[in-house]
Design a protein around this motif. Structure first.
Motif, mmCIF file in Angstrom:
data_model
loop_
_atom_site.group_PDB
_atom_site.id
_atom_site.type_symbol
_atom_site.label_atom_id
_atom_site.label_comp_id
_atom_site.label_asym_id
_atom_site.label_seq_id
_atom_site.Cartn_x
_atom_site.Cartn_y
_atom_site.Cartn_z
ATOM 1 N N GLY A 646 0.811 -1.223 0.000
ATOM 2 C CA GLY A 646 0.000 0.000 0.000
ATOM 3 C C GLY A 646 0.836 1.261 0.000
ATOM 4 N N TYR A 647 2.131 1.144 0.295
ATOM 5 C CA TYR A 647 3.003 2.321 0.298
ATOM 6 C C TYR A 647 3.833 2.362 -0.975
ATOM 7 C CZ TYR A 647 1.739 3.017 5.148
ATOM 8 O OH TYR A 647 1.040 3.252 6.310
ATOM 9 N N GLY A 648 4.701 3.362 -1.054
ATOM 10 C CA GLY A 648 5.608 3.452 -2.190
ATOM 11 C C GLY A 648 4.927 3.875 -3.477
ATOM 12 N N ARG A 649 3.775 4.562 -3.359
ATOM 13 C CA ARG A 649 3.149 5.106 -4.557
ATOM 14 C C ARG A 649 4.013 6.239 -5.084
ATOM 15 N NH1 ARG A 649 -2.466 4.461 -5.318
ATOM 16 N NH2 ARG A 649 -2.004 5.500 -7.297
ATOM 17 N N THR A 650 4.123 6.320 -6.410
ATOM 18 C CA THR A 650 4.934 7.403 -6.998
ATOM 19 C C THR A 650 4.065 8.412 -7.740
ATOM 20 O OG1 THR A 650 5.232 6.002 -8.926
ATOM 21 C CG2 THR A 650 7.004 6.005 -7.290
ATOM 22 N N LYS A 651 2.831 7.993 -8.104
ATOM 23 C CA LYS A 651 1.957 8.910 -8.853
ATOM 24 C C LYS A 651 0.563 8.946 -8.228
ATOM 25 C CE LYS A 651 4.264 9.669 -13.082
ATOM 26 N NZ LYS A 651 5.153 8.509 -13.387
#
Lengths: 1032, 468, 175
Positions: A646-651
């Motif tokens: 659920g983490y580490g979104r870049t956009k």
């Protein structure tokens, strides 16, 4: 009837036909006002003018702030300012599902409530559905369709897409599990137009193993539905069915039904958990055994053999396992509770699930606690198919690709490959609501509505339907994806709404209604629809397990288990600050992800972490390496580490971008399924310092029985007061009294209402939905990582998580100081207790006494009130609050660029989510839980309008209404029939309230602050106290 | 006029005549400012400027610029407040209590110490205002004023409100007491004035004092009654400040021992600060004949006594905690001594309990240098005492779930510096423009030393005692 | 008093001599207008036959006023005008009112007394004092005798004063 023609005179003038009168008879006013004959302005006139001039000038000088408020020119009949409207609808983001009722004010959705008809899921909300309201007002959403990432209009998009699809050799539609009949048929329409269309369904967190197993054993690729409420013995092997599960709301509710005690009920279910990470399920277990993920198969196999041994089923060969003690105990109880037990496994390994099915079948759980015929549709994704798709994508044989509200570039293990492949595509279409990792690469963006702007139907469980209806007209120039499909399928020009109606038009039930519209209105009113006309299939277990074999001992090296994050789920709402702000129920960390390591491992590697301190580690999983901080997690199995997805979104958007790292690349595809645990992991801790923001740092409650009071079922059955810390004080004449009995003051009586809350520690699973609900309801600012690090979380309601300490470490000759230290350190495999902590609304509130300006006082209904506009912010009240539940506005959190992440108060769109009934607090004032006083007031007003007293259930605090397990009960303690009065057995005395329920206690009772919040003892279904067991 | 037994060594040495007294003290006021003074002034103004930056930021941004948090609502702010108030006790105590006890050695030090009191109280008063979330309102909402909202009164149950009354009363009464003492000396300077301006200014300041016997007799009564009023006041101020903690429910705060223990601590730190300042002043202004070693020794003795009282209080707290059987209470004290803030606790112990014991040695007691050092150490210790009481009690109270830690920011320090700047600026202004020693009182004892008592004087003495 | 223009001033060096002198001079039937000293001379009011100042009674009166004001204010505001439930205490929680009452008592007592002192001794910034001799505020004690109020002749008075151990005997005239 005789006609009378009386004449009424206007006056004597008329009678006498006075000349003046006749002249003016037609005029309304007899005489005109005297004309003022103009004369040169006198000195007085001049002064008047000057006086006015000055006044006007000075008024003009003081500039009034510009307020953006648009009055209704023509008021919609259904919308009354300040009166909320409620609409039943369905939360559907990614592949998450929740039936809801949405509260709107002046046409703005501001709050999600559980749908009381949705009994199949406990009528409650979930953390994610509570927070999803803010996603509607997310500035980062696409404002309209795009071609090549540039603004376009729908007509062009439709034209170009239709042509492109027509010319495409093959069309692939990628989506998460689709469990909406209407959507399915809309896609089918598309299929009719483009026969080459292939619909690829996948799920970021797939149930491949279970689905395949059911296909093998029952001949149908579908999930069985569980009914934990019927189970007496539950065994979970690596399945977090309470925390991270497609139906966790349902499971929570059912599970806790078996844990309620009191009013004669003295028995409860028992839960065995064999797992590696400390999950919510493990936290709620009665017996928790730490195993490595690679051991799961062996444990299932051994359990199966033990049961099969007794029931004469075919054995499977299984390797030895470390802990047979608990396994045997579990097996014994499974057998005694045949047909009233459940075994669930988390593994995505087909064979493990097959064996689990076989085990449940042996125990005769199918048809009782497990229903394979009433299957759950929430997960249908096929990892193999998706994997094939990625290959096709790479060798350019996927044709034109439509990404329907899915984001594989982020949430598929092979995301990177997909990303590179997409750029090679001629035709790529995304319906995502924002230019996310996938949508930012496609040619055509046809953004879908937010679910709160959409029409739709859903079939989460076979025969159970729920509906979406728009609660606000679309904010942007978006279009519902299904409608786009209809357009692109060419011939259909109708709106999706009409399409949906046409689909339901043929339903047999319509006959029972005067006309279709009333049938459909009824569906929308109730929001959910149990359709018994859907006939269930009759599947039977048919599989010979003897063919299976589970050789291969547990892997040697470090293993990782990748789980859904409690707050962000699979990461669909990665830009939602409320979810980022919610601290993890177990680690209490927020705004970050990290790997959880066992204390043993930390000691072995000589890692000592300080207060909110951490260190960066290089995590290497099958080849690729990332930098990630570590958190030492009590209860983490030795030789394993945990990582949340659920983490580490870049956009995702400004709020959510680049928070933590993504765990998806570490998910391993093997044997036709994605595996969320794998070995071959190496962690090498660097010297790099890092800070983890946590809302709680203490591990245990240090044996303070005035904080938490707990016991075990065995004791409880002997004595209902088991575990109670019943403090007695001796008065001058030597009588032993309860601390409440002695006072210097006369006290006050609360005769009209006396609001109170009961919190059952046994029912609270720690899910955290209440904390988010509170944040939404009460306009609580999001403060971000930095301020959490400063210990300034603004949450009015927090859930304190306490581990048990290792009593065996304390012996006769342990030093006094060491005892203290040991009591503060969590055991290696601790028991966990959750304590929701909010303002206790003390009747003798220490905070009230010390406020110099009387900004916090007590109401005649027992509420501890906070008067924001009187508060001068000395913080004395917060210091003197023994529960430390008061929150201070350290900064101006609204309209302040420093807190841009607090989107609900820092941009015009976000502000639409604010609850108009609750003040947005100014800088420098104190705030705290108000028992949702705004709800109390409106409830009282409603009752008053209906000219009656509020009855129980009219008024429910946000937290209580969000709770999936009814752990929180709110109500009027003066009403003998209220749920709370009955639950606590309230005894009203002249000037104080006593609860006669044996389990009910006050936190810090000896302070005699006389709270209106009661807790009920935590009872674990154990045979022995943990200490004795550890010795045994 | 007063009696000294022949055996006591004189309070004023160097065979000063009454006129010498006038000369020695007034000269300081009349001379051009010395370079040392200018330097000192520059430094204090510098501190003030630096501090003002932090105070500005604080007022602009909010309390968040400090290190305080949800669990630790008060930290350096109230620590500094209590510390300054404590210091602000010596002055009035010296002049009031010692006057009642006829301790004439007070006479040459009370002027400076009263000034110090007033400036310290001003610094202290900064914090209750600055620590508010909304000082622009709090500054007057804390007073029982009728207002446009109708009946909206203050909460007289709140110790903070008691503080408002206690501090303001203490401040204004001390100010009056100090000024009454100054009037005759202003008259002296007025009559010595050589230029019109100072004649006018000191004329106004002297309120037209001529030293008539009738006025002197009233003057005596007034100062005696004021002393009688100020004494319980001094004791009440820190008692009430201690109520902020004593009346609360927090383990480590909720302690009945606080009032006496705070008062003792206040006198302790107050005397230490007086010493620090006087040792400098007497050197710079060459007042060794007026502020003699005997004075310093006397004060050092007071420091031993109060220091020991404080030490006993610390130990008593531990005993009571263990005796109380209250788990949280016991933990609070264990945590002080062995928890994460033990460094603060042990520096408090060494500075406040150990170091003053050195004064048992006459050699140390009568050495200027060691007195000076210890006087500073004592005040460091007293700061830690308040830090320990406030922060270590708060950071781990009842529910482990809310336990937290405190880390100061530069603005915590900046705000503290600000008050230092303010204090010294005011003190140096005083030292330059006001007579630093009470001339009138000193003159009255110049002749006294070693005289025979006469019957009438005894009458006078007793008569005055009756009044108290 | 009328025509207090011409004074005979006896200047003394030492307070004991002064005390003795006062007795002699008064014994010789000279009415002393006032004696001025640089510092309080103990017992001088007795030899001059001044009555003890009643300022302490004034202080007491103001103190009583303060007490009653404080109690009235607190009970009136929290008990009568706008009662609020605060920490479950009684509306009129007398124990809590003690500190403020004490402070206001002290405040009014001291200010009342000092104020009175200022008024009766005519001490105010704009006062135009009569300076008989600027050395008074330094180290000289001065006995002022108003000729207008004495039947004895100037020379007789001077003689008496001179005989009483005065270091100087001067004339002082005010317009």
């Amino acid at each position: 009837m005789k006609k009378t023609n009386k004449v009424y005179w206007k006056g004597l003038e008329q009678l006498t036909n006075d000349v003046e009168f006749v002249k003016n008879a037609d005029k309304e006013f007899g005489t005109m006002l005297p004309e003022e004959e103009s004369e040169p302005p006198s000195r007085r006139d001049f002064l008047k003018m000057m006086g006015f001039g000055i006044a006007a000038a000075s008024l003009a000088a003081c500039e009034a702030p510009v307020r953006k408020a648009i009055p209704y020119v023509k008021k919609p009949t259904t919308v009354d300012p300040s009166i909320p409207n409620y609409y039943a609808t369905t939360y559907h983001v990614g592949n998450e599902y929740n039936a809801l009722v949405i509260k709107t004010r002046e046409g703005r959705p501001i709050k999600a409530e559980g749908n009381s008809f949705a009994t199949f899921q406990g009528c409650s909300t979930t953390t994610q559905s509570e927070a999803s309201i803010l996603s509607l007002y997310d500035e980062e959403r696409l404002r309209g369709p795009q071609i090549d990432q540039k603004k376009a209009d729908w007509s062009d998009v439709d034209k170009q897409v239709s042509d492109a699809l027509a010319s495409a050799s093959k069309v692939t539609l990628v989506s998460y599990s689709v469990f909406s009949p209407a959507t399915a048929s809309a896609i089918a329409e598309l299929g009719n137009k483009y026969p080459s269309l292939e619909h690829v369904m996948y799920d970021p967190i797939s149930a491949q193993g279970e689905l395949e197993a059911n296909k093998e054993t029952f001949g149908k690729r579908a999930l069985a539905s569980y009914d934990f409420s019927k189970a007496k013995t539950m065994v979970s092997i690596g399945s977090d069915f309470i925390g991270a599960h497609h139906s966790h709301a349902t499971n929570n509710n059912q599970f806790v039904q078996t844990r309620k005690l009191g009013n004669g009920k003295k028995d409860m279910s028992r839960l065995y958990v064999f797992e590696s990470n400390m999950t919510l399920t493990g936290a709620n277990a009665d017996y928790r055994v730490r195993i490595k993920p690679s051991e799961e198969a062996a444990y299932v196999a051994n359990l199966y053999n033990m049961v099969a041994g007794k029931l004469g089923g075919g054995r499977v060969n299984a390797p030895k396992v470390a802990d047979t003690k608990h396994l045997q105990k579990a097996a014994k109880e499974l057998l005694t509770n045949k047909g009233a037990s459940i075994v669930v496994a988390g593994s995505n390994d087909r064979n493990v699930q097959i064996l689990t099915n076989a085990l449940n079948n042996l125990l005769g759980n199918y048809g009782t606690t497990i229903d394979i015929n009433k299957h759950v549709n929430l997960r249908k994704g096929d990892d193999a198919q998706m994997n094939q798709f990625v290959d096709n994508l790479k060798n350019k044989s996927a044709g034109a690709v439509i990404f329907y509200n899915c984001n594989p570039v982020y949430d598929h293990p092979r995301g990177e490959e997909i990303a590179t492949a997409i750029s090679g595509l001629k035709v790529s279409i995304s319906t995502a609501d924002r230019p996310d990792e996938t949508a930012s690469l496609v040619k055509y963006n046809a953004p879908d509505h937010h679910y709160l702007e959409s029409w739709n139907d859903f079939e989460p469980v076979a025969g159970v339907f729920s509906f979406s209806q728009p609660t606000i007209s679309n904010l942007f120039d978006t279009r519902q994806a299904q409608e786009s499909f209809l357009r692109w399928s060419g011939n259909l020009t109708m709106s999706f709404y009409d399409y949906l109606q046409s689909l339901w038009g043929s339903h047999p039930k319509v006959a029972n209604f005067p006309n279709f519209q009333s049938f459909f209105d009824n569906l929308l009113y109730e929001g959910v629809f149990m359709d018994e006309t859907v006939e269930a299939d009759a599947l039977a277990f048919n599989y010979d397990v003897s063919s299976l074999s589970f050789t291969g001992a547990a892997a040697k090296g470090l293993e990782i288990t990748i789980v859904e994050s409690a707050a962000l789920g699979a990461g669909f709402q990665g830009n939602n600050p409320w979810l980022h702000e919610m601290s993890d129920p177990i680690t209490k960390a927020c705004w970050d992800n990290y790997i959880t390591v066992s204390a043993e491992w930390a000691d072995a590697n000589g890692i000592k972490l300080g207060y909110m301190k951490s260190r960066i580690a290089n995590l290497t999983v099958n080849g690729n390496t990332v930098e990630i901080p570590i958190v030492v997690q009590p209860g983490q199995a030795e030789g394993t580490i945990g990582l949340a997805l659920g983490y580490g979104r870049t956009k995702a958007g400004k709020v959510g971008n680049n928070i933590g790292v993504s765990g998806y690349p570490f998910v391993k595809y093997a044997k036709g399924a994605n595996h969320f645990s794998t070995d071959g992991v190496s962690v090498e801790v660097t010297e790099k310092e890092y800070r983890i923001a946590q809302t709680q740092t203490a591990e245990t409650y240090a044996g303070r029985s005035f904080v938490i009071q707990e016991s075990i079922l065995k004791e409880y059955q002997k004595d209902e007061y088991a575990g109670r810390h019943q403090l007695k004080i001796t008065d001058a004449s030597g009588n032993k009294l309860s601390p409440n009995a002695v006072t210097l003051w006369q006290g006050h009586s609360y005769n009209n209402h006396h609001w109170g809350m009961a919190i059952d520690l046994n029912s609270c699973t720690g899910c955290g939905a209440c904390t988010v609900a509170c944040q939404v309801e009460n306009n609580i600012p999001v403060v971000g990582k930095k301020e959490i690090l400063n210990g300034r979380s603004m949450n009015w309601l927090r859930i304190d998580r306490y581990y048990s300490y290792d009593e065996t470490r304390i012996t006769e000759d342990t030093g006094f100081l060491d005892v203290g230290k040991i009591k503060e350190e969590a055991a290696a495999n601790p028991e966990v207790v959750f304590q929701p902590m909010m303002c206790q609304q003390c009747n003798n509130a220490p905070c009230e006494t010390v406020c110099p300006v009387a900004a916090t006082t007590h109401s005649s209904e027992g509420l501890n009130q906070m008067t924001y506009n009187r508060c001068i912010g000395t913080r004395y009240c917060a210091n003197n609050c023994p529960y430390k539940v008061r929150r201070f506005n350290w900064f101006k959190f609204h309209d302040n660029k420093q807190f841009a992440m607090n989107t609900s108060m820092n941009n015009d769109l976000g502000k639409m989510v604010l609850n108009p009934d609750v003040t947005v607090r100014a800088r420098g004032v104190m705030e705290k839980c108000s028992f949702c006083v705004q709800r109390i007031q409106s409830g009282k007003l409603r009752a008053k309008k209906e000219n009656r007293r509020p009855v129980d259930g009219d008024i429910i605090s946000a937290c209580a209404s969000a709770c999936p397990t009814d752990a929180m009960v709110f109500g009027d303690m003066n009403d003998p029939n209220s749920k709370i009065s009955k639950l606590l057995k309230i005894k009203k005395e002249e000037k104080r309230v006593e609860a006669e329920e044996p389990r009910a206690f006050h936190a810090l009772e000896e302070l005699r602050v006389m709270p209106n919040v009661w807790y009920m003892t935590k009872i674990r279904n154990k045979d022995e106290e943990s200490k004795k067991e550890a010795h045994a | 006029m007063v009696v000294e037994s022949a055996v006591r060594e004189p309070l004023i040495t160097g065979g000063k005549s009454v006129h010498d007294v006038t000369e020695d003290i007034s000269r300081r006021v009349e001379q051009k400012p010395a370079p040392t003074w200018l330097l000192a002034m520059a430094v204090s103004l510098g501190l003030l400027a630096v501090g003002s930056y932090s105070v500005g930021t604080l007022l602009w941004e909010g309390i968040g610029v400090w290190g305080n948090n949800n669990t630790i609502g008060w930290a350096w702010d109230i620590t500094n407040f209590v510390w300054w108030v404590g210091i602000g006790h010596a002055g009035t105590l010296i002049s009031a209590v010692l006057l009642l006890f006829r301790q004439r050695w007070r006479m040459s030090i009370n002027r400076a110490s009263e000034a110090m009191t007033i400036f310290a109280v001003i610094c202290a008063a900064m914090f209750p205002v600055l620590h508010m979330g909304r000082p622009w309102l709090g500054a007057f909402w804390a007073l029982p004023l009728p207002n446009t909202y109708g009946s909206l009164w203050v909460n007289f149950n709140s110790p903070l409100l008691w503080d408002v009354f206690a501090i303001s009363t203490y401040f204004s009464v001390s100010l009056v007491f100090w000024y009454i003492g100054l009037i005759p000396d202003f008259a002296t300077i007025r009559d010595r004035a050589t230029n019109k301006i100072s004649a006018a200014i000191y004329g106004a300041l002297s309120f037209g004092w001529v030293g008539a016997a009738r006025d002197w007799s009233r003057y005596e009564t007034v100062s005696l009654v004021l002393a009688g009023l100020a004494t319980p006041l001094v004791l009440s101020v820190h008692t009430i400040v201690s109520f902020d903690f004593a009346t609360s429910v927090i383990p480590g705060w909720h302690t009945t021992i606080f009032p006496p223990y705070f008062v003792a601590g206040a006198i302790f730190s107050g005397f230490a600060m007086v010493l620090t300042l006087l040792i400098v002043t007497r050197k710079v202004y060459k007042l060794e004949d007026y502020i003699t070693l005997q004075h310093l020794e006397m004060m050092n003795i007071v420091i031993i006594v109060t220091g020991s009282i404080v030490g006993i209080a610390y130990i008593t707290e531990f005993f009571i905690a263990s005796y109380s059987g209250v788990e949280a209470e016991q933990y609070a004290f264990i945590n002080r001594a062995f928890g994460p803030y033990n460094w603060a606790y042990w520096s408090m112990m060494t500075c406040n309990v150990i170091s003053p014991q050195l004064f048992w040695f006459k050699k140390i007691r009568t050495s200027i240098a060691s007195t000076f050092i210890i006087s500073i150490i004592v005040n460091i210790g007293m700061w830690f005492e308040r830090f320990v009481i406030i922060v270590t009690s708060l950071h781990r109270d009842f529910l482990p779930g809310s336990w937290s830690m405190f880390e100061p920011t530069i603005h915590d320090m900046g705000t503290y510096l600000f008050t230092f700047g303010l204090f010294f600026t005011l003190f140096f202004l005083f030292a330059k423009f006001f007579p630093v020693i009470n001339m009138a009182e000193v003159k009255s004892i110049v002749k006294a030393t070693g005289e025979k008592v006469t019957a009438k004087e005894v009458q006078v003495e007793t008569a005055e005692k009756v009044e108290n | 008093m009328e025509s207090n223009k011409n004074f005979v001033l006896g200047v003394y060096e030492d307070e004991d001599v002064l005390l003795k002198a006062i007795k002699e001079v008064r014994g010789a039937g000279v009415k002393i207008d006032e004696v001025y000293s640089p510092f309080p001379v103990h017992g001088i009011e007795d030899v001059l036959g001044y009555k003890r100042s009643r300022l302490s009674i004034v202080a007491f009166m103001f103190g009583v006023l303060g007490t009653s004001l404080a109690l009235t204010m607190q009970i009136g505001m929290l008990g009568i005008d706008w009662p609020m439930i605060i920490g479950g205490k009684d509306f009129i929680a007398i124990p809590d009112f003690v500190p403020v009452t004490f402070e206001l008592t002290v405040l009014l007592a001291s200010f009342g007394m000092v104020g009175t002192f200022m008024v009766i001794s005519n001490l105010k910034p704009w006062a135009k004092p009569r300076i008989y001799d600027i050395r008074i505020t330094d180290d000289k004690h001065v006995m002022a005798v108003d000729l207008a109020k004495n039947d004895l002749s100037e020379d007789q008075i001077k003689g008496i004063i001179d005989g009483s151990g005065a270091s100087e005997v001067n004339n002082k005239e005010f317009e």
